[in-house]
Design a protein around this motif. Structure first.
Motif, PDB file in Angstrom:
ATOM      1  N   LEU A  62       0.837  -1.187   0.000  1.00  0.00           N
ATOM      2  CA  LEU A  62       0.000   0.000   0.000  1.00  0.00           C
ATOM      3  C   LEU A  62       0.877   1.244   0.000  1.00  0.00           C
ATOM      4  CD1 LEU A  62      -2.374  -1.324   2.733  1.00  0.00           C
ATOM      5  CD2 LEU A  62      -2.959  -1.024   0.338  1.00  0.00           C
ATOM      6  N   PRO A  63       0.607   2.174  -0.915  1.00  0.00           N
ATOM      7  CA  PRO A  63       1.395   3.414  -0.907  1.00  0.00           C
ATOM      8  C   PRO A  63       1.133   4.203   0.364  1.00  0.00           C
ATOM      9  CG  PRO A  63      -0.296   3.447  -2.637  1.00  0.00           C
ATOM     10  CD  PRO A  63      -0.385   2.136  -1.948  1.00  0.00           C
ATOM     11  N   ASN A  64       2.196   4.728   0.942  1.00  0.00           N
ATOM     12  CA  ASN A  64       2.107   5.547   2.147  1.00  0.00           C
ATOM     13  C   ASN A  64       1.388   4.853   3.301  1.00  0.00           C
ATOM     14  OD1 ASN A  64       3.423   7.763   0.869  1.00  0.00           O
ATOM     15  ND2 ASN A  64       1.487   8.230  -0.164  1.00  0.00           N
ATOM     16  N   ALA A  65       1.605   3.552   3.424  1.00  0.00           N
ATOM     17  CA  ALA A  65       0.973   2.793   4.511  1.00  0.00           C
ATOM     18  C   ALA A  65       1.542   3.227   5.856  1.00  0.00           C
ATOM     19  CB  ALA A  65       1.202   1.300   4.308  1.00  0.00           C
ATOM     20  N   ALA A  66       0.747   3.072   6.881  1.00  0.00           N
ATOM     21  CA  ALA A  66       1.199   3.376   8.238  1.00  0.00           C
ATOM     22  C   ALA A  66       2.413   2.518   8.574  1.00  0.00           C
ATOM     23  CB  ALA A  66       0.072   3.100   9.234  1.00  0.00           C
ATOM     24  N   GLN A  67       3.278   3.035   9.434  1.00  0.00           N
ATOM     25  CA  GLN A  67       4.463   2.291   9.828  1.00  0.00           C
ATOM     26  C   GLN A  67       4.055   0.947  10.415  1.00  0.00           C
ATOM     27  OE1 GLN A  67       7.013   4.293  12.567  1.00  0.00           O
ATOM     28  NE2 GLN A  67       8.549   2.701  12.510  1.00  0.00           N
ATOM     29  N   GLY A  68       4.718  -0.099   9.994  1.00  0.00           N
ATOM     30  CA  GLY A  68       4.438  -1.434  10.501  1.00  0.00           C
ATOM     31  C   GLY A  68       3.469  -2.224   9.655  1.00  0.00           C
ATOM     32  N   VAL A  69       2.787  -1.591   8.704  1.00  0.00           N
ATOM     33  CA  VAL A  69       1.886  -2.310   7.816  1.00  0.00           C
ATOM     34  C   VAL A  69       2.693  -2.752   6.600  1.00  0.00           C
ATOM     35  CG1 VAL A  69      -0.197  -2.210   6.395  1.00  0.00           C
ATOM     36  CG2 VAL A  69      -0.115  -0.981   8.568  1.00  0.00           C
ATOM     37  N   GLU A  70       2.853  -4.066   6.442  1.00  0.00           N
ATOM     38  CA  GLU A  70       3.635  -4.581   5.318  1.00  0.00           C
ATOM     39  C   GLU A  70       2.822  -4.659   4.041  1.00  0.00           C
ATOM     40  OE1 GLU A  70       6.271  -7.796   5.834  1.00  0.00           O
ATOM     41  OE2 GLU A  70       6.523  -7.423   7.960  1.00  0.00           O
ATOM     42  N   GLY A  71       1.526  -4.821   4.164  1.00  0.00           N
ATOM     43  CA  GLY A  71       0.664  -4.923   2.993  1.00  0.00           C
ATOM     44  C   GLY A  71      -0.620  -5.637   3.350  1.00  0.00           C
ATOM     45  N   LEU A  72      -1.293  -6.127   2.322  1.00  0.00           N
ATOM     46  CA  LEU A  72      -2.565  -6.837   2.490  1.00  0.00           C
ATOM     47  C   LEU A  72      -2.477  -8.198   1.820  1.00  0.00           C
ATOM     48  CD1 LEU A  72      -5.095  -4.052   1.418  1.00  0.00           C
ATOM     49  CD2 LEU A  72      -4.585  -4.760   3.750  1.00  0.00           C
ATOM     50  N   ILE A  73      -3.238  -9.155   2.374  1.00  0.00           N
ATOM     51  CA  ILE A  73      -3.467 -10.412   1.690  1.00  0.00           C
ATOM     52  C   ILE A  73      -4.966 -10.535   1.465  1.00  0.00           C
ATOM     53  CG2 ILE A  73      -1.433 -11.606   2.564  1.00  0.00           C
ATOM     54  CD1 ILE A  73      -3.338 -13.071   4.566  1.00  0.00           C
ATOM     55  N   ASP A  74      -5.326 -11.312   0.482  1.00  0.00           N
ATOM     56  CA  ASP A  74      -6.731 -11.623   0.226  1.00  0.00           C
ATOM     57  C   ASP A  74      -7.009 -12.965   0.879  1.00  0.00           C
ATOM     58  OD1 ASP A  74      -9.209 -12.389  -0.692  1.00  0.00           O
ATOM     59  OD2 ASP A  74      -8.857 -11.696  -2.723  1.00  0.00           O
ATOM     60  N   LEU A  75      -7.828 -12.960   1.900  1.00  0.00           N
ATOM     61  CA  LEU A  75      -8.169 -14.177   2.623  1.00  0.00           C
ATOM     62  C   LEU A  75      -9.640 -14.488   2.363  1.00  0.00           C
ATOM     63  CD1 LEU A  75      -7.088 -16.337   4.557  1.00  0.00           C
ATOM     64  CD2 LEU A  75      -7.843 -14.893   6.448  1.00  0.00           C
ATOM     65  N   ARG A  76      -9.868 -15.298   1.340  1.00  0.00           N
ATOM     66  CA  ARG A  76     -11.232 -15.686   0.947  1.00  0.00           C
ATOM     67  C   ARG A  76     -12.147 -14.481   0.790  1.00  0.00           C
ATOM     68  NH1 ARG A  76      -9.171 -19.315   4.184  1.00  0.00           N
ATOM     69  NH2 ARG A  76     -10.076 -18.606   6.118  1.00  0.00           N
ATOM     70  N   GLY A  77     -11.654 -13.480   0.053  1.00  0.00           N
ATOM     71  CA  GLY A  77     -12.457 -12.311  -0.259  1.00  0.00           C
ATOM     72  C   GLY A  77     -12.382 -11.194   0.754  1.00  0.00           C
ATOM     73  N   ARG A  78     -11.616 -11.365   1.799  1.00  0.00           N
ATOM     74  CA  ARG A  78     -11.464 -10.326   2.822  1.00  0.00           C
ATOM     75  C   ARG A  78     -10.030  -9.804   2.790  1.00  0.00           C
ATOM     76  NH1 ARG A  78     -12.641 -10.676   9.331  1.00  0.00           N
ATOM     77  NH2 ARG A  78     -11.999  -8.546   9.762  1.00  0.00           N
ATOM     78  N   ALA A  79      -9.867  -8.489   2.729  1.00  0.00           N
ATOM     79  CA  ALA A  79      -8.545  -7.881   2.779  1.00  0.00           C
ATOM     80  C   ALA A  79      -8.070  -7.886   4.226  1.00  0.00           C
ATOM     81  CB  ALA A  79      -8.588  -6.460   2.239  1.00  0.00           C
ATOM     82  N   VAL A  80      -6.929  -8.528   4.470  1.00  0.00           N
ATOM     83  CA  VAL A  80      -6.377  -8.640   5.819  1.00  0.00           C
ATOM     84  C   VAL A  80      -5.023  -7.943   5.842  1.00  0.00           C
ATOM     85  CG1 VAL A  80      -5.529 -10.258   7.576  1.00  0.00           C
ATOM     86  CG2 VAL A  80      -7.587 -10.810   6.262  1.00  0.00           C
ATOM     87  N   PRO A  81      -4.844  -6.950   6.727  1.00  0.00           N
ATOM     88  CA  PRO A  81      -3.542  -6.291   6.818  1.00  0.00           C
ATOM     89  C   PRO A  81      -2.505  -7.239   7.408  1.00  0.00           C
ATOM     90  CG  PRO A  81      -5.005  -5.480   8.538  1.00  0.00           C
ATOM     91  CD  PRO A  81      -5.823  -6.393   7.675  1.00  0.00           C
ATOM     92  N   VAL A  82      -1.294  -7.152   6.880  1.00  0.00           N
ATOM     93  CA  VAL A  82      -0.170  -7.928   7.400  1.00  0.00           C
ATOM     94  C   VAL A  82       0.767  -6.946   8.087  1.00  0.00           C
ATOM     95  CG1 VAL A  82       1.782  -9.417   6.812  1.00  0.00           C
ATOM     96  CG2 VAL A  82      -0.411  -9.701   5.628  1.00  0.00           C
ATOM     97  N   MET A  83       1.027  -7.203   9.356  1.00  0.00           N
ATOM     98  CA  MET A  83       1.825  -6.310  10.189  1.00  0.00           C
ATOM     99  C   MET A  83       3.249  -6.846  10.346  1.00  0.00           C
ATOM    100  SD  MET A  83      -0.507  -4.063  10.867  1.00  0.00           S
ATOM    101  CE  MET A  83       0.192  -3.101  12.191  1.00  0.00           C
ATOM    102  N   ASP A  84       4.178  -5.946  10.594  1.00  0.00           N
ATOM    103  CA  ASP A  84       5.582  -6.286  10.796  1.00  0.00           C
ATOM    104  C   ASP A  84       5.812  -6.606  12.270  1.00  0.00           C
ATOM    105  OD1 ASP A  84       8.327  -6.513  10.866  1.00  0.00           O
ATOM    106  OD2 ASP A  84       8.721  -4.419  10.354  1.00  0.00           O
ATOM    107  N   LEU A  85       5.651  -7.880  12.648  1.00  0.00           N
ATOM    108  CA  LEU A  85       5.816  -8.287  14.042  1.00  0.00           C
ATOM    109  C   LEU A  85       7.261  -8.117  14.491  1.00  0.00           C
ATOM    110  CD1 LEU A  85       4.718  -9.472  16.660  1.00  0.00           C
ATOM    111  CD2 LEU A  85       5.079 -11.753  15.693  1.00  0.00           C
ATOM    112  N   ALA A  86       8.200  -8.517  13.653  1.00  0.00           N
ATOM    113  CA  ALA A  86       9.615  -8.383  14.029  1.00  0.00           C
ATOM    114  C   ALA A  86       9.945  -6.918  14.320  1.00  0.00           C
ATOM    115  CB  ALA A  86      10.518  -8.931  12.928  1.00  0.00           C
TER     116      ALA A  86
END
Length: 178
Positions: free
Chosen positions: A56-80
């Motif tokens: 995602l352009p200009n995503a909040a810090q720690g947001v790595e992106g999105l995955i499509d989980l059976r039609g639902r957009a799920v944010p992926v966070m930087d746990l490390a």
């Protein structure tokens, strides 16, 4: 469901305290680098092989992106990164753990976290969980519910039990925080 049965000398009663911060039950254990962590299986929706992320352009810090989980957009966070650790290169063992994180409003946020590898699902009783040490003002110990030693010797495989609500409490993105 797997159960870990290694013989581990339990900590003394003084070390155990009241089972960390209420942490007992079944946990998914995983690694980030050479450090072991665990989260309550009740917070884990599913574990997936790594998949491409929609960045995602200009995503909040720690947001790595999105995955499509059976039609639902799920944010992926930087746990490390959230834990102050470097992110390891992706390998065949890299996994996405899709979690439900209490949002503090009586609702839950669904988000994914990237881990280097998932180790096992294990049950831990109060006697196997120690209260986390006091870390002083320089470290944020609120993210740790407790710790356990899951290896054949007490010093092996020290595992930190994470409180996902504390790890991502104010960091989980809302609908317009991307």
């Amino acid at each position: 469901m797997l159960q870990h049965t290694a013989e581990v000398e339990p900590p003394s009663a003084a070390e155990v305290g009241p089972a960390g911060r209420g942490a007992t039950g079944t946990f998914v254990t995983f690694a980030l680098g050479n450090q072991n962590f665990a989260v309550d299986v009740a917070n884990v929706r599913e574990i997936l092989a790594m998949q491409p992320l929609t960045h995602l352009p200009n995503a909040a810090q720690g947001v790595e992106g999105l995955i499509d989980l059976r039609g639902r957009a799920v944010p992926v966070m930087d746990l490390a990164g959230r834990l102050g650790m470097p992110r390891a290169p992706e390998t065949h063992a890299t996994r996405l753990i899709v979690c439900e994180v209490p949002a503090g409003t009586g609702q839950t946020d669904v988000l994914g976290v990237v881990v280097d590898r998932v180790s096992e699902v294990t049950s831990l009783g109060a006697e196997a969980i120690e209260t986390p040490p006091t870390l002083g003002s320089a470290a944020d110990g609120s993210m740790i519910q407790g710790l356990s030693r899951l290896g054949p010797t007490p010093s092996e495989r020290m595992t930190l039990l994470l409180d996902l609500a504390q790890v991502f409490g104010n960091a989980a993105p809302g609908p317009f925080d991307f």
